[in-house]
Design a protein around this motif. Structure first.
Motif, PDB file in Angstrom:
ATOM      1  N   ALA A  54     -37.628  44.396  19.860  1.00  0.00           N
ATOM      2  CA  ALA A  54     -38.218  44.456  18.514  1.00  0.00           C
ATOM      3  C   ALA A  54     -39.743  44.464  18.588  1.00  0.00           C
ATOM      4  O   ALA A  54     -40.397  45.216  17.843  1.00  0.00           O
ATOM      5  CB  ALA A  54     -37.727  43.270  17.675  1.00  0.00           C
ATOM      6  N   GLU A  55     -40.320  43.669  19.475  1.00  0.00           N
ATOM      7  CA  GLU A  55     -41.786  43.636  19.610  1.00  0.00           C
ATOM      8  C   GLU A  55     -42.336  44.955  20.141  1.00  0.00           C
ATOM      9  O   GLU A  55     -43.370  45.435  19.669  1.00  0.00           O
ATOM     10  CB  GLU A  55     -42.215  42.480  20.505  1.00  0.00           C
ATOM     11  CG  GLU A  55     -42.047  41.126  19.821  1.00  0.00           C
ATOM     12  CD  GLU A  55     -42.551  39.987  20.670  1.00  0.00           C
ATOM     13  OE1 GLU A  55     -43.622  40.132  21.297  1.00  0.00           O
ATOM     14  OE2 GLU A  55     -41.876  38.935  20.705  1.00  0.00           O
TER      15      GLU A  55
ATOM     16  N   MET B 298     -44.231  37.234  22.970  1.00  0.00           N
ATOM     17  CA  MET B 298     -44.067  37.907  24.238  1.00  0.00           C
ATOM     18  C   MET B 298     -45.425  38.299  24.778  1.00  0.00           C
ATOM     19  O   MET B 298     -45.786  37.932  25.862  1.00  0.00           O
ATOM     20  CB  MET B 298     -43.153  39.115  24.063  1.00  0.00           C
ATOM     21  CG  MET B 298     -43.210  40.089  25.209  1.00  0.00           C
ATOM     22  SD  MET B 298     -42.555  41.713  24.838  1.00  0.00           S
ATOM     23  CE  MET B 298     -43.759  42.384  23.751  1.00  0.00           C
TER      24      MET B 298
ATOM     25  N   GLU C 177     -40.850  47.880  19.804  1.00  0.00           N
ATOM     26  CA  GLU C 177     -40.670  48.860  18.717  1.00  0.00           C
ATOM     27  C   GLU C 177     -41.791  48.729  17.691  1.00  0.00           C
ATOM     28  O   GLU C 177     -42.322  49.736  17.217  1.00  0.00           O
ATOM     29  CB  GLU C 177     -39.292  48.705  18.074  1.00  0.00           C
ATOM     30  CG  GLU C 177     -38.187  49.269  18.943  1.00  0.00           C
ATOM     31  CD  GLU C 177     -36.813  49.236  18.306  1.00  0.00           C
ATOM     32  OE1 GLU C 177     -36.548  48.388  17.415  1.00  0.00           O
ATOM     33  OE2 GLU C 177     -35.979  50.061  18.718  1.00  0.00           O
TER      34      GLU C 177
ATOM     35  N   GLN D 162     -33.586  41.036  23.067  1.00  0.00           N
ATOM     36  CA  GLN D 162     -33.589  41.618  21.718  1.00  0.00           C
ATOM     37  C   GLN D 162     -34.931  41.403  21.017  1.00  0.00           C
ATOM     38  O   GLN D 162     -35.432  42.306  20.342  1.00  0.00           O
ATOM     39  CB  GLN D 162     -32.431  41.059  20.884  1.00  0.00           C
ATOM     40  CG  GLN D 162     -31.062  41.515  21.372  1.00  0.00           C
ATOM     41  CD  GLN D 162     -30.924  43.028  21.422  1.00  0.00           C
ATOM     42  OE1 GLN D 162     -31.366  43.754  20.543  1.00  0.00           O
ATOM     43  NE2 GLN D 162     -30.291  43.534  22.470  1.00  0.00           N
ATOM     44  N   ALA D 163     -35.519  40.238  21.194  1.00  0.00           N
ATOM     45  CA  ALA D 163     -36.836  39.975  20.593  1.00  0.00           C
ATOM     46  C   ALA D 163     -37.889  40.879  21.214  1.00  0.00           C
ATOM     47  O   ALA D 163     -38.759  41.415  20.505  1.00  0.00           O
ATOM     48  CB  ALA D 163     -37.219  38.503  20.761  1.00  0.00           C
ATOM     49  N   ALA D 164     -37.819  41.086  22.535  1.00  0.00           N
ATOM     50  CA  ALA D 164     -38.789  41.947  23.209  1.00  0.00           C
ATOM     51  C   ALA D 164     -38.634  43.397  22.745  1.00  0.00           C
ATOM     52  O   ALA D 164     -39.631  44.083  22.506  1.00  0.00           O
ATOM     53  CB  ALA D 164     -38.629  41.851  24.721  1.00  0.00           C
TER      54      ALA D 164
ATOM     55  N   VAL E  27     -38.333  39.628  30.561  1.00  0.00           N
ATOM     56  CA  VAL E  27     -38.629  39.012  29.271  1.00  0.00           C
ATOM     57  C   VAL E  27     -37.695  37.821  29.067  1.00  0.00           C
ATOM     58  O   VAL E  27     -36.632  37.745  29.683  1.00  0.00           O
ATOM     59  CB  VAL E  27     -38.483  40.036  28.116  1.00  0.00           C
ATOM     60  CG1 VAL E  27     -39.481  41.180  28.275  1.00  0.00           C
ATOM     61  CG2 VAL E  27     -37.071  40.578  28.004  1.00  0.00           C
ATOM     62  N   ASP E  28     -38.100  36.902  28.199  1.00  0.00           N
ATOM     63  CA  ASP E  28     -37.265  35.734  27.924  1.00  0.00           C
ATOM     64  C   ASP E  28     -36.092  36.083  27.018  1.00  0.00           C
ATOM     65  O   ASP E  28     -34.985  35.606  27.214  1.00  0.00           O
ATOM     66  CB  ASP E  28     -38.102  34.618  27.279  1.00  0.00           C
ATOM     67  CG  ASP E  28     -39.117  34.036  28.251  1.00  0.00           C
ATOM     68  OD1 ASP E  28     -38.838  34.002  29.467  1.00  0.00           O
ATOM     69  OD2 ASP E  28     -40.198  33.630  27.784  1.00  0.00           O
ATOM     70  N   ASP E  29     -36.345  36.919  26.027  1.00  0.00           N
ATOM     71  CA  ASP E  29     -35.332  37.267  25.027  1.00  0.00           C
ATOM     72  C   ASP E  29     -35.349  38.791  24.871  1.00  0.00           C
ATOM     73  O   ASP E  29     -36.301  39.350  24.307  1.00  0.00           O
ATOM     74  CB  ASP E  29     -35.668  36.569  23.713  1.00  0.00           C
ATOM     75  CG  ASP E  29     -34.683  36.850  22.596  1.00  0.00           C
ATOM     76  OD1 ASP E  29     -34.131  37.969  22.505  1.00  0.00           O
ATOM     77  OD2 ASP E  29     -34.470  35.938  21.775  1.00  0.00           O
TER      78      ASP E  29
END
Length: 176
Positions: free
Chosen positions: A109-110, A1, A112, A105-107, A101-103
Motif C-alpha cells: 500500500a505504501e 516503512m 502504491e 500488505q502495508a508495504a 519489509v515487516d508487513d
C-alpha cells in the motif's frame, strides 16, 4: 516503512539461462556459489489482479554483501518479468532489487501510494509471499518485497555462508 530505510538485500537479473548467467558472473566477479531452484512451485500468482501461471527458475549466489539472483521464466504468460522483458524480445537485464519489509500488505500500500503499483503477488509452496512493485517509471526496474521471515532469513544466511572461504569450485549447485 520509509522506503529509504530499507536496505537492498538482493539484485536480480532476468536472463535466458540461469546456469550460464551464474557461471559467467562467477567467472567475471568471483560471486557464488550459486544455488538453483528449478520450476519454483507456487500455490498462487496474481499478476495485475488476474491469476496467471508463473513458471520460473532462479539461481542465488553471494557477491560481497548482496545476494545476486538470476531469474528465468519458462512460460510466456503475462508477468512482472515480461513487463520489462517482453516474450521473444531477446532482451534481458536488471529486473529487480529486493527488500525485506515487516508487513507485506502495508508495504504494498505504501509503495502504491508512492506511484509504484503492485505488478505481481505470488506465494511459494513453502508459504513465502513475494510481491513485485513496479518502479520502472522512475527506476527502470521492479522492487521485490518480502516479509523477512525466519525461513527467508535462513536461506539468505545459507547462501552468504557458502560464499565464505569458497574456492571457486562447483559454481552452480542444485537445491531440492
Amino acid at each position: 516503512m520509509g522506503a529509504a530505510s530499507l536496505p537492498i538485500r538482493q539484485v536480480a537479473y532476468f536472463v535466458p539461462d540461469i546456469d550460464a548467467a551464474a557461471r559467467a558472473h562467477s567467472a567475471s566477479f568471483g560471486s557464488g556459489p550459486f544455488f538453483t531452484l528449478r520450476h519454483i512451485p507456487l500455490t498462487r500468482s496474481i499478476y495485475r489482479g488476474t491469476e496467471q501461471p508463473f513458471d520460473h527458475s532462479s539461481a542465488y549466489g553471494q557477491w560481497g554483501d548482496v545476494m545476486i539472483e538470476f531469474l528465468q521464466q519458462h512460460n510466456s504468460d503475462p508477468s512482472a518479468c515480461h513487463d520489462l522483458y517482453p516474450v521473444d524480445s531477446g532482451r534481458h537485464g536488471l529486473h529487480h532489487t529486493a527488500v525485506w519489509v515487516d508487513d507485506l500488505q502495508a508495504a504494498i500500500a505504501e509503495f502504491e501510494a508512492a506511484e509504484m503499483p503492485l505488478a505481481q503477488l505470488s506465494t511459494t509452496e513453502f508459504g513465502t509471499d513475494f510481491a513485485f512493485v513496479d518502479a520502472s517509471a522512475t527506476l527502470g526496474h521492479m522492487i521485490e518485497l518480502y516479509a523477512g521471515d525466519e525461513g527467508l532469513r535462513g536461506f539468505y544466511a545459507m547462501v552468504k555462508d557458502a560464499a565464505k572461504g569458497w574456492d571457486g569450485s562447483e559454481p552452480v549447485r542444485e537445491l531440492g
